[in-house]
Design an enzyme around this catalytic site. Sequence first.
Site, mmCIF file in Angstrom:
data_model
loop_
_atom_site.group_PDB
_atom_site.id
_atom_site.type_symbol
_atom_site.label_atom_id
_atom_site.label_comp_id
_atom_site.label_asym_id
_atom_site.label_seq_id
_atom_site.Cartn_x
_atom_site.Cartn_y
_atom_site.Cartn_z
ATOM 1 N N THR A 133 0.816 -1.209 0.000
ATOM 2 C CA THR A 133 0.000 0.000 0.000
ATOM 3 C C THR A 133 0.853 1.264 0.000
ATOM 4 O O THR A 133 1.984 1.260 0.496
ATOM 5 C CB THR A 133 -0.894 -0.018 1.255
ATOM 6 O OG1 THR A 133 -1.482 1.263 1.431
ATOM 7 C CG2 THR A 133 -0.114 -0.334 2.524
ATOM 8 N N ASP A 134 0.269 2.360 -0.493
ATOM 9 C CA ASP A 134 0.968 3.649 -0.428
ATOM 10 C C ASP A 134 1.051 4.178 1.003
ATOM 11 O O ASP A 134 1.817 5.088 1.290
ATOM 12 C CB ASP A 134 0.304 4.687 -1.355
ATOM 13 C CG ASP A 134 -1.148 4.997 -1.015
ATOM 14 O OD1 ASP A 134 -1.699 4.391 -0.073
ATOM 15 O OD2 ASP A 134 -1.746 5.858 -1.712
ATOM 16 N N GLU A 135 0.234 3.598 1.913
ATOM 17 C CA GLU A 135 0.215 4.116 3.290
ATOM 18 C C GLU A 135 1.541 3.912 4.007
ATOM 19 O O GLU A 135 1.808 4.570 5.013
ATOM 20 C CB GLU A 135 -0.898 3.453 4.111
ATOM 21 C CG GLU A 135 -2.271 3.711 3.543
ATOM 22 C CD GLU A 135 -3.395 3.630 4.574
ATOM 23 O OE1 GLU A 135 -3.093 3.501 5.776
ATOM 24 O OE2 GLU A 135 -4.553 3.717 4.169
ATOM 25 N N TYR A 159 -1.815 -0.347 11.120
ATOM 26 C CA TYR A 159 -1.970 -1.038 9.830
ATOM 27 C C TYR A 159 -0.779 -0.741 8.925
ATOM 28 O O TYR A 159 -0.117 -1.665 8.419
ATOM 29 C CB TYR A 159 -3.279 -0.623 9.134
ATOM 30 C CG TYR A 159 -3.292 -0.950 7.655
ATOM 31 C CD1 TYR A 159 -3.344 -2.277 7.222
ATOM 32 C CD2 TYR A 159 -3.214 0.057 6.678
ATOM 33 C CE1 TYR A 159 -3.330 -2.601 5.865
ATOM 34 C CE2 TYR A 159 -3.204 -0.256 5.325
ATOM 35 C CZ TYR A 159 -3.261 -1.577 4.925
ATOM 36 O OH TYR A 159 -3.236 -1.889 3.585
ATOM 37 N N LYS A 163 2.184 -3.204 7.457
ATOM 38 C CA LYS A 163 2.431 -3.433 6.029
ATOM 39 C C LYS A 163 3.875 -3.053 5.679
ATOM 40 O O LYS A 163 4.536 -3.735 4.896
ATOM 41 C CB LYS A 163 1.450 -2.623 5.173
ATOM 42 C CG LYS A 163 0.024 -3.129 5.179
ATOM 43 C CD LYS A 163 -0.171 -4.517 4.583
ATOM 44 C CE LYS A 163 0.054 -4.591 3.096
ATOM 45 N NZ LYS A 163 -0.296 -5.936 2.543
HETATM 46 P P1 NAD Z 1 -9.602 -7.329 2.406
HETATM 47 O O1 NAD Z 1 -9.576 -7.014 3.861
HETATM 48 O O2 NAD Z 1 -10.844 -7.095 1.634
HETATM 49 O O3 NAD Z 1 -9.223 -8.875 2.180
HETATM 50 C C1 NAD Z 1 -8.184 -9.492 2.871
HETATM 51 C C2 NAD Z 1 -8.346 -11.002 2.657
HETATM 52 O O4 NAD Z 1 -7.259 -11.655 3.347
HETATM 53 C C3 NAD Z 1 -9.634 -11.572 3.227
HETATM 54 O O5 NAD Z 1 -10.222 -12.456 2.305
HETATM 55 C C4 NAD Z 1 -9.189 -12.313 4.488
HETATM 56 O O6 NAD Z 1 -10.023 -13.421 4.804
HETATM 57 C C5 NAD Z 1 -7.787 -12.745 4.084
HETATM 58 N N1 NAD Z 1 -6.916 -12.977 5.247
HETATM 59 C C6 NAD Z 1 -6.735 -12.171 6.324
HETATM 60 N N2 NAD Z 1 -5.865 -12.713 7.177
HETATM 61 C C7 NAD Z 1 -5.434 -13.883 6.605
HETATM 62 C C8 NAD Z 1 -4.501 -14.879 6.984
HETATM 63 N N3 NAD Z 1 -3.834 -14.800 8.144
HETATM 64 N N4 NAD Z 1 -4.306 -15.920 6.167
HETATM 65 C C9 NAD Z 1 -4.989 -16.025 4.986
HETATM 66 N N5 NAD Z 1 -5.906 -15.110 4.589
HETATM 67 C C10 NAD Z 1 -6.107 -14.053 5.376
HETATM 68 O O7 NAD Z 1 -8.379 -6.551 1.778
HETATM 69 P P2 NAD Z 1 -8.213 -5.891 0.346
HETATM 70 O O8 NAD Z 1 -8.752 -4.524 0.380
HETATM 71 O O9 NAD Z 1 -8.688 -6.847 -0.671
HETATM 72 O O10 NAD Z 1 -6.621 -5.779 0.288
HETATM 73 C C11 NAD Z 1 -5.825 -6.856 -0.220
HETATM 74 C C12 NAD Z 1 -4.364 -6.485 -0.102
HETATM 75 O O11 NAD Z 1 -4.113 -5.286 -0.821
HETATM 76 C C13 NAD Z 1 -3.911 -6.204 1.339
HETATM 77 O O12 NAD Z 1 -2.615 -6.718 1.483
HETATM 78 C C14 NAD Z 1 -3.900 -4.688 1.430
HETATM 79 O O13 NAD Z 1 -2.947 -4.255 2.374
HETATM 80 C C15 NAD Z 1 -3.516 -4.312 0.026
HETATM 81 N N6 NAD Z 1 -3.999 -3.004 -0.450
HETATM 82 C C16 NAD Z 1 -5.313 -2.664 -0.315
HETATM 83 C C17 NAD Z 1 -5.763 -1.446 -0.810
HETATM 84 C C18 NAD Z 1 -7.205 -1.015 -0.712
HETATM 85 O O14 NAD Z 1 -7.518 0.135 -1.009
HETATM 86 N N7 NAD Z 1 -8.128 -1.885 -0.316
HETATM 87 C C19 NAD Z 1 -4.856 -0.575 -1.432
HETATM 88 C C20 NAD Z 1 -3.506 -0.960 -1.526
HETATM 89 C C21 NAD Z 1 -3.098 -2.183 -1.051
HETATM 90 O O1 DAU Z 2 -4.081 3.947 0.570
HETATM 91 C C1 DAU Z 2 -4.318 2.571 0.469
HETATM 92 C C2 DAU Z 2 -5.136 2.109 1.643
HETATM 93 O O2 DAU Z 2 -6.464 2.577 1.423
HETATM 94 C C3 DAU Z 2 -5.138 0.594 1.836
HETATM 95 O O3 DAU Z 2 -3.842 0.175 2.141
HETATM 96 C C4 DAU Z 2 -6.093 0.175 2.960
HETATM 97 O O4 DAU Z 2 -6.163 -1.231 3.045
HETATM 98 C C5 DAU Z 2 -7.468 0.728 2.640
HETATM 99 O O5 DAU Z 2 -8.351 0.443 3.700
HETATM 100 C C6 DAU Z 2 -7.397 2.239 2.410
HETATM 101 O O6 DAU Z 2 -7.080 2.935 3.648
HETATM 102 P P1 DAU Z 2 -7.820 4.300 4.044
HETATM 103 O O7 DAU Z 2 -7.722 4.487 5.495
HETATM 104 O O8 DAU Z 2 -7.379 5.407 3.165
HETATM 105 O O9 DAU Z 2 -9.323 3.884 3.585
HETATM 106 P P2 DAU Z 2 -10.742 4.143 4.263
HETATM 107 O O10 DAU Z 2 -11.767 3.745 3.246
HETATM 108 O O11 DAU Z 2 -10.848 3.566 5.625
HETATM 109 O O12 DAU Z 2 -10.771 5.723 4.406
HETATM 110 C C7 DAU Z 2 -10.598 6.579 3.288
HETATM 111 C C8 DAU Z 2 -10.631 7.997 3.814
HETATM 112 O O13 DAU Z 2 -11.955 8.280 4.275
HETATM 113 C C9 DAU Z 2 -9.716 8.234 4.997
HETATM 114 O O14 DAU Z 2 -9.189 9.550 4.914
HETATM 115 C C10 DAU Z 2 -10.641 8.122 6.198
HETATM 116 C C11 DAU Z 2 -11.961 8.636 5.661
HETATM 117 N N1 DAU Z 2 -13.168 8.035 6.265
HETATM 118 C C12 DAU Z 2 -13.263 6.678 6.306
HETATM 119 C C13 DAU Z 2 -14.363 6.087 6.875
HETATM 120 C C14 DAU Z 2 -14.471 4.574 6.943
HETATM 121 C C15 DAU Z 2 -14.182 8.854 6.744
HETATM 122 O O15 DAU Z 2 -14.102 10.096 6.672
HETATM 123 N N2 DAU Z 2 -15.277 8.265 7.291
HETATM 124 C C16 DAU Z 2 -15.405 6.900 7.399
HETATM 125 O O16 DAU Z 2 -16.445 6.440 7.950
#
Ligand code: NAD
Ligand code: DAU
Length: 354
Positions: A133-135, A159, A163
């Site tokens: 992630t970019d975070e 988190y 990562k």
């Molecule tokens: P998600 O939370 O929707 O899915 C995570 C999946 O991993 C789930 O199916 C869960 O059951 C599985 N899991 C969790 N712990 C596990 C373990 N110990 N063993 C096996 N499986 C396990 O997450 P996502 O949004 O699909 O993100 C997927 C990946 O991409 C993550 O590594 C996240 O950090 C990364 N990522 C997410 C975003 C985003 O915006 N969602 C952006 C950048 C990177």
């Molecule tokens: O940048 C990549 C990341 O993006 C991934 O690595 C994470 O897995 C993914 O969850 C996401 O993280 P964020 O914290 O940016 O996503 P989230 O959807 O939780 O929040 C997006 C923005 O919105 C953040 O600034 C917090 C804000 N927010 C979020 C929620 C859930 C609100 O203002 N209200 C809310 O209820």
Amino acid sequence: MTLLVTGGAGFIGSHFVLDWLAMSDESVVNLDKLTYAGNAHNLEPLTGDRRHVFVQGDIGDAALVGALLAQHRPRALINFAAESHVDRSIRGPGEFIQTNIVGTFQLLEQVRSHWGQLPQAEKSAFRLLHVSTDEVYGSLGANDPAFTENPRNEPNSPYSASKAASDHLVRAYHHTFGLPVLTTNCSNNYGPMQFPEKLIPLMIVNAQAGKPLPLYGDGRQIRDWLYVKDHCSAIRAVLDRGQVGQTYNVGGLNEKANLDIVHSVCDLLDELSPRADGQSYRKQITFVPDRPGHDRRYAIDARKIERDIGWKPAETFETGIRKTVQWYLDSPRWVAQVQSGAYREWVATQYVQA
Ligand code: NAD
Ligand code: DAU
């Protein structure tokens, strides 16, 4: 030929598996623990498809991972498995440390041992692609340049720290043991089948349910947004053409403030599913206390992946968000299924005042 995918029942992982099998006959072994975020319904289109082998289990289970590697001899492993929600990591970091750090370490150990014993041709062809992630990079000021692929991270939440730790482990296993790894650091994804704890799906389902739309702090935090299928195409491109040991940023060229995102969602809902009273869904926006340690701005410099690999996103924010809102409107059964008791409990704890 086989891929081993971890976390393939989650949001991005399930899109990746579905897209992969729509485009290729190369089978997928899908290892997922099925935490609250893992959803077997996402994989329903693959029911009866022999190219998809689903295994419920933990990436930290060394015996299981070792056995899967030995049995299926995948040519690559794509690691999506993680705890992914920042707010949950603030309420309880333990699972994040366990899966994102210890789990990744166990996975790396099993892969290292398996890979070390492969015949030379298989050994050279093998790849481990770690999805990050970019975070991990930290938080930007309004005028700072976008994040480049810089290993000197400044993660701010449990988190992102977990990562970053996993990224460092992956990098170290390449540097020290020569493991053929690739890492992608992507910005915020959105699209169908995202668990409604994340900003965009939470706003869509709350709006439809007549509930408040909770924006943290002043709602002016900035994220870069990428349609999920573009993230999947980037991962395929990096797997195919990425240089071993390299990290690639993936971004959507869509820097937007949270308030603007929520306005876009409300405006689309006003058009596609208007409120009975004729008022705008914007009326439901409610400002709530800020997330502790909330990162102000993320912006991603994705020139490297475009220059070296030739990848760029296909969707604009306007096309992607329309598809997303429409999908949630068309999928009440999916939404009802994920709104389990555990989901209701999380929402009740997190949004006390909303
Ligand atoms: P998600 O939370 O929707 O899915 C995570 C999946 O991993 C789930 O199916 C869960 O059951 C599985 N899991 C969790 N712990 C596990 C373990 N110990 N063993 C096996 N499986 C396990 O997450 P996502 O949004 O699909 O993100 C997927 C990946 O991409 C993550 O590594 C996240 O950090 C990364 N990522 C997410 C975003 C985003 O915006 N969602 C952006 C950048 C990177
Ligand atoms: O940048 C990549 C990341 O993006 C991934 O690595 C994470 O897995 C993914 O969850 C996401 O993280 P964020 O914290 O940016 O996503 P989230 O959807 O939780 O929040 C997006 C923005 O919105 C953040 O600034 C917090 C804000 N927010 C979020 C929620 C859930 C609100 O203002 N209200 C809310 O209820």
